[in-house]
Enzyme design. Sequence first.
Site, short mmCIF file in Angstrom:
data_model
loop_
_atom_site.label_atom_id
_atom_site.label_comp_id
_atom_site.label_asym_id
_atom_site.label_seq_id
_atom_site.Cartn_x
_atom_site.Cartn_y
_atom_site.Cartn_z
N ARG A 101 0.99 -0.93 -0.31
CA ARG A 101 0.16 -0.16 -0.23
C ARG A 101 0.78 1.15 -0.07
O ARG A 101 1.89 1.25 1.15
CB ARG A 101 -1.02 -0.08 1.05
CG ARG A 101 -2.22 1.30 1.62
CD ARG A 101 -2.71 0.21 2.37
NE ARG A 101 -3.83 1.71 3.26
CZ ARG A 101 -5.28 1.35 2.38
NH1 ARG A 101 -5.31 1.08 1.87
NH2 ARG A 101 -5.82 2.44 2.55
N HIS A 128 -7.06 -0.03 -6.77
CA HIS A 128 -7.25 0.02 -5.24
C HIS A 128 -8.06 -1.48 -6.14
O HIS A 128 -9.34 -1.89 -6.25
CB HIS A 128 -8.28 0.62 -4.93
CG HIS A 128 -8.41 0.30 -3.25
ND1 HIS A 128 -7.63 -0.57 -2.98
CD2 HIS A 128 -9.23 0.88 -2.67
CE1 HIS A 128 -7.92 -1.14 -1.30
NE2 HIS A 128 -8.42 0.06 -0.89
N GLN A 131 -10.33 -4.08 -3.69
CA GLN A 131 -11.38 -2.83 -3.66
C GLN A 131 -12.71 -3.51 -3.96
O GLN A 131 -13.71 -3.56 -4.13
CB GLN A 131 -11.56 -1.43 -3.40
CG GLN A 131 -12.53 -0.67 -2.51
CD GLN A 131 -13.14 -1.01 -1.59
OE1 GLN A 131 -12.48 -1.12 -0.54
NE2 GLN A 131 -14.47 -1.85 -2.12
N ASP A 221 -17.60 8.02 -3.96
CA ASP A 221 -16.50 7.88 -2.92
C ASP A 221 -16.48 9.27 -2.66
O ASP A 221 -15.96 10.22 -2.78
CB ASP A 221 -14.73 7.54 -3.42
CG ASP A 221 -14.03 7.41 -2.72
OD1 ASP A 221 -13.77 7.08 -1.67
OD2 ASP A 221 -12.45 6.79 -3.65
N CYS A 261 -16.64 2.70 -0.46
CA CYS A 261 -15.63 2.06 -0.14
C CYS A 261 -15.05 2.17 1.40
O CYS A 261 -14.41 1.67 2.14
CB CYS A 261 -13.70 1.92 -0.89
SG CYS A 261 -13.86 3.69 -1.73
N ARG A 289 -14.59 -8.26 1.87
CA ARG A 289 -13.38 -6.69 1.66
C ARG A 289 -12.57 -8.85 2.59
O ARG A 289 -11.55 -9.65 1.50
CB ARG A 289 -12.71 -6.23 2.47
CG ARG A 289 -13.67 -5.30 1.55
CD ARG A 289 -12.56 -4.97 0.72
NE ARG A 289 -11.13 -4.53 0.37
CZ ARG A 289 -9.73 -3.95 0.90
NH1 ARG A 289 -10.84 -2.48 1.36
NH2 ARG A 289 -8.99 -4.18 0.65
#
Length: 306
Positions: A101, A128, A131, A221, A261, A289
């Site tokens: 990350r 991402h 996700q 988002d 998300c 997730r």
Amino acid sequence: MRHILTLLELTPAEIKRIFELSKELKDKLTEGIRDPVLPGRVQALLFERPSMRTRVSFETAMAHLGGSTLFLGQEVGWGKREAANDFAQVLGQYVDVIVCRTADHARLEELARFCTCPVINGLTNLAHPCQALADLYTLDEIHGPLEGKRLAYIGDANNVARSLAVACGKLGVEFAIASPAKYQFDRDFLESLTIAAPEVRVLQTADPSEAVRGAIGVYTDVWASMGQESESAERRKAFANYQVNTALMEQAPEGAVFLHCLPAHRGEEVTDEVIDGHYSAVLVQAANRLHVQKGLLAWLLHEVKE
């Protein structure tokens, strides 16, 4: 060596297989079974950015699968104490998979280029993918087979939106994104997407109502992602008419769900009434997730490597 950096590297069949494994493992967990398909495997989380969902879900996923996790923060000196190729080649010999990350996607690509084990993108400025996999899996759980359906995205064409567009293109889902012209996908991304998924259908519009028309899911988002804090005021003004509220959700078909998300900036991109109301699938989405990352790890380290 297989890496998961953007989803562009996965075929539709591979994504569907990851979903199959995710469902199998989720169903077993519901029955109290934690299937140790990765005994003794070691996962490294190489994180330069804050995380709650990504970190905890990956750590829990590997524990459920019988492996263990090392969390590696700034103290390991990635890119600071030694050459990137030395760091990657040594770390890759210690662990079975690295989840990275970082703010700079180029650093992730450099890590993968030299690494001797699979690398998974846990978030970069460009993509991402984990996700997006969980998001499409969630929609499939709720609405059944996704091919031919539409997902609407309201907001900035950021890393999450790009990964969603790729996942939709691979699975035959139309991706409709509503945002001001300045914040839409650029030509280079759309060209790379078309090459990877020739049948992809992307609608770019400045009108949120047009995007949600016929959509089974309405996604948003934050307007300013990590690293864009200096643009917050400008972005709040630009996206003022792009809030997901009850009036917008009512323009989507009956049964459409709201997705985010997280973390959310309540009162900006979404109202409390929507994110806490009957439209919302954000908690199921967040829970998935864990399940989809279990499927991804099982596929990558058990089926692909063996």
